[in-house]
Design a protein around this motif. Structure first.
Motif, PDB file in Angstrom:
ATOM      1  N   VAL A  48     -51.339 -12.980  13.185  1.00  0.00           N
ATOM      2  CA  VAL A  48     -50.229 -13.700  12.566  1.00  0.00           C
ATOM      3  C   VAL A  48     -48.930 -12.988  12.924  1.00  0.00           C
ATOM      4  O   VAL A  48     -48.781 -11.800  12.642  1.00  0.00           O
ATOM      5  CB  VAL A  48     -50.383 -13.764  11.030  1.00  0.00           C
ATOM      6  CG1 VAL A  48     -49.212 -14.522  10.415  1.00  0.00           C
ATOM      7  CG2 VAL A  48     -51.697 -14.404  10.639  1.00  0.00           C
ATOM      8  N   ASP A  49     -48.019 -13.714  13.555  1.00  0.00           N
ATOM      9  CA  ASP A  49     -46.684 -13.179  13.828  1.00  0.00           C
ATOM     10  C   ASP A  49     -45.853 -13.434  12.574  1.00  0.00           C
ATOM     11  O   ASP A  49     -45.314 -14.533  12.382  1.00  0.00           O
ATOM     12  CB  ASP A  49     -46.069 -13.873  15.041  1.00  0.00           C
ATOM     13  CG  ASP A  49     -44.739 -13.235  15.463  1.00  0.00           C
ATOM     14  OD1 ASP A  49     -44.039 -12.690  14.574  1.00  0.00           O
ATOM     15  OD2 ASP A  49     -44.404 -13.287  16.650  1.00  0.00           O
ATOM     16  N   LEU A  50     -45.763 -12.427  11.715  1.00  0.00           N
ATOM     17  CA  LEU A  50     -45.161 -12.615  10.404  1.00  0.00           C
ATOM     18  C   LEU A  50     -43.708 -13.081  10.493  1.00  0.00           C
ATOM     19  O   LEU A  50     -43.292 -13.997   9.771  1.00  0.00           O
ATOM     20  CB  LEU A  50     -45.243 -11.317   9.604  1.00  0.00           C
ATOM     21  CG  LEU A  50     -46.660 -10.866   9.211  1.00  0.00           C
ATOM     22  CD1 LEU A  50     -46.599  -9.505   8.522  1.00  0.00           C
ATOM     23  CD2 LEU A  50     -47.333 -11.890   8.320  1.00  0.00           C
ATOM     24  N   LYS A  51     -42.957 -12.473  11.370  1.00  0.00           N
ATOM     25  CA  LYS A  51     -41.541 -12.829  11.453  1.00  0.00           C
ATOM     26  C   LYS A  51     -41.366 -14.251  11.984  1.00  0.00           C
ATOM     27  O   LYS A  51     -40.533 -15.022  11.489  1.00  0.00           O
ATOM     28  CB  LYS A  51     -40.799 -11.831  12.329  1.00  0.00           C
ATOM     29  CG  LYS A  51     -39.332 -11.701  11.958  1.00  0.00           C
ATOM     30  CD  LYS A  51     -38.826 -10.302  12.283  1.00  0.00           C
ATOM     31  CE  LYS A  51     -37.482 -10.078  11.611  1.00  0.00           C
ATOM     32  NZ  LYS A  51     -36.960  -8.736  11.864  1.00  0.00           N
ATOM     33  N   ALA A  52     -42.165 -14.593  13.002  1.00  0.00           N
ATOM     34  CA  ALA A  52     -42.065 -15.934  13.568  1.00  0.00           C
ATOM     35  C   ALA A  52     -42.487 -16.985  12.552  1.00  0.00           C
ATOM     36  O   ALA A  52     -41.858 -18.044  12.419  1.00  0.00           O
ATOM     37  CB  ALA A  52     -42.929 -16.033  14.825  1.00  0.00           C
ATOM     38  N   GLU A  53     -43.556 -16.705  11.819  1.00  0.00           N
ATOM     39  CA  GLU A  53     -44.026 -17.653  10.808  1.00  0.00           C
ATOM     40  C   GLU A  53     -43.005 -17.792   9.683  1.00  0.00           C
ATOM     41  O   GLU A  53     -42.797 -18.881   9.145  1.00  0.00           O
ATOM     42  CB  GLU A  53     -45.379 -17.202  10.246  1.00  0.00           C
ATOM     43  CG  GLU A  53     -46.528 -17.296  11.236  1.00  0.00           C
ATOM     44  CD  GLU A  53     -46.809 -18.723  11.673  1.00  0.00           C
ATOM     45  OE1 GLU A  53     -46.648 -19.647  10.848  1.00  0.00           O
ATOM     46  OE2 GLU A  53     -47.182 -18.922  12.841  1.00  0.00           O
ATOM     47  N   GLY A  54     -42.387 -16.676   9.320  1.00  0.00           N
ATOM     48  CA  GLY A  54     -41.368 -16.723   8.272  1.00  0.00           C
ATOM     49  C   GLY A  54     -40.171 -17.564   8.668  1.00  0.00           C
ATOM     50  O   GLY A  54     -39.552 -18.226   7.830  1.00  0.00           O
ATOM     51  N   SER A  55     -39.853 -17.568   9.967  1.00  0.00           N
ATOM     52  CA  SER A  55     -38.699 -18.332  10.442  1.00  0.00           C
ATOM     53  C   SER A  55     -38.942 -19.831  10.421  1.00  0.00           C
ATOM     54  O   SER A  55     -38.005 -20.618  10.603  1.00  0.00           O
ATOM     55  CB  SER A  55     -38.321 -17.889  11.861  1.00  0.00           C
ATOM     56  OG  SER A  55     -39.337 -18.267  12.776  1.00  0.00           O
ATOM     57  N   LYS A  56     -40.185 -20.245  10.203  1.00  0.00           N
ATOM     58  CA  LYS A  56     -40.502 -21.674  10.151  1.00  0.00           C
ATOM     59  C   LYS A  56     -40.162 -22.295   8.793  1.00  0.00           C
ATOM     60  O   LYS A  56     -40.147 -23.511   8.659  1.00  0.00           O
ATOM     61  CB  LYS A  56     -41.982 -21.894  10.464  1.00  0.00           C
ATOM     62  CG  LYS A  56     -42.376 -21.511  11.889  1.00  0.00           C
ATOM     63  CD  LYS A  56     -43.856 -21.713  12.116  1.00  0.00           C
ATOM     64  CE  LYS A  56     -44.262 -21.289  13.530  1.00  0.00           C
ATOM     65  NZ  LYS A  56     -45.732 -21.450  13.741  1.00  0.00           N
ATOM     66  N   PHE A  57     -39.914 -21.460   7.818  1.00  0.00           N
ATOM     67  CA  PHE A  57     -39.546 -21.971   6.493  1.00  0.00           C
ATOM     68  C   PHE A  57     -38.077 -22.405   6.518  1.00  0.00           C
ATOM     69  O   PHE A  57     -37.316 -21.994   7.396  1.00  0.00           O
ATOM     70  CB  PHE A  57     -39.769 -20.894   5.430  1.00  0.00           C
ATOM     71  CG  PHE A  57     -41.213 -20.656   5.102  1.00  0.00           C
ATOM     72  CD1 PHE A  57     -41.794 -21.240   3.980  1.00  0.00           C
ATOM     73  CD2 PHE A  57     -42.003 -19.844   5.915  1.00  0.00           C
ATOM     74  CE1 PHE A  57     -43.120 -21.017   3.668  1.00  0.00           C
ATOM     75  CE2 PHE A  57     -43.338 -19.615   5.602  1.00  0.00           C
ATOM     76  CZ  PHE A  57     -43.895 -20.215   4.475  1.00  0.00           C
ATOM     77  N   PRO A  58     -37.666 -23.219   5.548  1.00  0.00           N
ATOM     78  CA  PRO A  58     -36.248 -23.608   5.475  1.00  0.00           C
ATOM     79  C   PRO A  58     -35.365 -22.366   5.434  1.00  0.00           C
ATOM     80  O   PRO A  58     -35.728 -21.365   4.812  1.00  0.00           O
ATOM     81  CB  PRO A  58     -36.171 -24.402   4.164  1.00  0.00           C
ATOM     82  CG  PRO A  58     -37.555 -24.894   3.934  1.00  0.00           C
ATOM     83  CD  PRO A  58     -38.462 -23.855   4.488  1.00  0.00           C
ATOM     84  N   PRO A  59     -34.206 -22.410   6.090  1.00  0.00           N
ATOM     85  CA  PRO A  59     -33.326 -21.233   6.134  1.00  0.00           C
ATOM     86  C   PRO A  59     -33.030 -20.643   4.758  1.00  0.00           C
ATOM     87  O   PRO A  59     -32.972 -19.415   4.611  1.00  0.00           O
ATOM     88  CB  PRO A  59     -32.049 -21.788   6.789  1.00  0.00           C
ATOM     89  CG  PRO A  59     -32.535 -22.916   7.635  1.00  0.00           C
ATOM     90  CD  PRO A  59     -33.679 -23.538   6.881  1.00  0.00           C
ATOM     91  N   SER A  60     -32.872 -21.495   3.763  1.00  0.00           N
ATOM     92  CA  SER A  60     -32.547 -21.001   2.423  1.00  0.00           C
ATOM     93  C   SER A  60     -33.706 -20.229   1.792  1.00  0.00           C
ATOM     94  O   SER A  60     -33.506 -19.466   0.843  1.00  0.00           O
ATOM     95  CB  SER A  60     -32.167 -22.168   1.511  1.00  0.00           C
ATOM     96  OG  SER A  60     -33.256 -23.082   1.405  1.00  0.00           O
ATOM     97  N   ALA A  61     -34.921 -20.421   2.315  1.00  0.00           N
ATOM     98  CA  ALA A  61     -36.099 -19.782   1.725  1.00  0.00           C
ATOM     99  C   ALA A  61     -36.605 -18.606   2.538  1.00  0.00           C
ATOM    100  O   ALA A  61     -37.488 -17.873   2.082  1.00  0.00           O
ATOM    101  CB  ALA A  61     -37.219 -20.813   1.562  1.00  0.00           C
ATOM    102  N   GLN A  62     -36.078 -18.401   3.725  1.00  0.00           N
ATOM    103  CA  GLN A  62     -36.656 -17.401   4.628  1.00  0.00           C
ATOM    104  C   GLN A  62     -36.581 -15.980   4.058  1.00  0.00           C
ATOM    105  O   GLN A  62     -37.534 -15.207   4.170  1.00  0.00           O
ATOM    106  CB  GLN A  62     -35.960 -17.470   5.989  1.00  0.00           C
ATOM    107  CG  GLN A  62     -36.353 -18.711   6.774  1.00  0.00           C
ATOM    108  CD  GLN A  62     -35.651 -18.807   8.111  1.00  0.00           C
ATOM    109  OE1 GLN A  62     -35.040 -17.833   8.587  1.00  0.00           O
ATOM    110  NE2 GLN A  62     -35.716 -19.972   8.740  1.00  0.00           N
ATOM    111  N   ARG A  63     -35.456 -15.632   3.474  1.00  0.00           N
ATOM    112  CA  ARG A  63     -35.325 -14.282   2.892  1.00  0.00           C
ATOM    113  C   ARG A  63     -36.362 -14.061   1.798  1.00  0.00           C
ATOM    114  O   ARG A  63     -36.991 -13.004   1.713  1.00  0.00           O
ATOM    115  CB  ARG A  63     -33.916 -14.089   2.349  1.00  0.00           C
ATOM    116  CG  ARG A  63     -33.651 -12.706   1.787  1.00  0.00           C
ATOM    117  CD  ARG A  63     -32.154 -12.523   1.497  1.00  0.00           C
ATOM    118  NE  ARG A  63     -31.884 -11.250   0.876  1.00  0.00           N
ATOM    119  CZ  ARG A  63     -31.915 -11.047  -0.446  1.00  0.00           C
ATOM    120  NH1 ARG A  63     -32.196 -12.056  -1.266  1.00  0.00           N
ATOM    121  NH2 ARG A  63     -31.655  -9.857  -0.952  1.00  0.00           N
ATOM    122  N   MET A  64     -36.557 -15.078   0.981  1.00  0.00           N
ATOM    123  CA  MET A  64     -37.519 -14.991  -0.107  1.00  0.00           C
ATOM    124  C   MET A  64     -38.954 -14.870   0.421  1.00  0.00           C
ATOM    125  O   MET A  64     -39.775 -14.115  -0.100  1.00  0.00           O
ATOM    126  CB  MET A  64     -37.389 -16.248  -0.970  1.00  0.00           C
ATOM    127  CG  MET A  64     -38.236 -16.273  -2.213  1.00  0.00           C
ATOM    128  SD  MET A  64     -37.942 -17.829  -3.042  1.00  0.00           S
ATOM    129  CE  MET A  64     -36.155 -17.839  -3.149  1.00  0.00           C
TER     130      MET A  64
END
Length: 204
Positions: A48-64
């Motif tokens: 799992v590419d954690l950072k890449a997968e995290g970037s798939k979430f809406p921009p407002s939710a990515q930090r969370m």
């Protein structure tokens, strides 16, 4: 009927809270579990590419989402009481390294965590073995007197020691005492790890 009403009341309370939730709270409830699941999959060994997968979430939710992943990973860095715990901790460190951007400050902190884990298994192991032997000797020194008292109570003859030798390590009292000693020992390492993980958490 009261149970049904209670369940209905709880459902209505949740709905009311949902209606009053801020956009940030709604985003957290919606997306945080996704970040936690990604971290769990990573810890299980999935690619799992954690950072890449995290970037798939809406921009407002990515930090969370990144915070949720980080929280799961840090929670799985623990005192390596078993080889499996250590393997999970090292995998979690890999995940943290993939998420953080401030690598210059991060790497010394991660190296410190690895050193703590290794110290627990090397010098810490020796210290535990010494503590175990000391505790065993203390119990062993108490056993003859206890045996003599038990024999005297049975026979009425002072000092008779006809009973079989007691294996102190099989005594419940010994097991309880050793468990307490080991818990105190582990607590020292847990505190060090807690401080180290908090330092990691503060980095970007």
């Amino acid at each position: 009927m009261s149970d049904v009403k209670s369940a209905l009341d709880k459902a209505l309370e949740r709905a009311e809270k949902l209606g009053k939730a801020t956009p940030e709270e709604l985003a957290e409830w919606t997306h945080r579990p996704g970040g936690e699941r990604l971290a769990a999959r990573f810890l299980k060994g999935e690619q799992v590419d954690l950072k890449a997968e995290g970037s798939k979430f809406p921009p407002s939710a990515q930090r969370m989402v990144l915070q949720a992943m980080e929280g799961v990973l840090l929670a799985n860095i623990d005192v390596p009481r078993t080889p499996g715990v250590k393997a999970t901790a090292l995998r979690a460190i890999e995940g943290i390294r993939a998420l953080k951007t401030d690598r210059k400050r991060l790497e010394p902190l991660l190296a410190g965590i690895v050193n703590t884990l290794q110290h627990y298994e090397t010098a810490g192991l020796q210290q535990r073995q010494q503590a175990y032997e000391q505790l065993r000797q203390e119990f062993q020194a108490q056993v003859p007197a206890a045996q003599a008292q038990a024999a005297q109570a049975r026979s009425g003859k002072r000092g008779q020691q006809g009973s079989q030798p007691i294996e102190v390590e099989a005594l419940p009292e010994f097991a309880a005492a050793w468990q307490q000693v080991q818990a105190q020992f582990d607590a020292q390492y847990e505190k060090v790890l807690r401080d180290q993980k908090e330092a990691v958490r503060r980095l970007h």
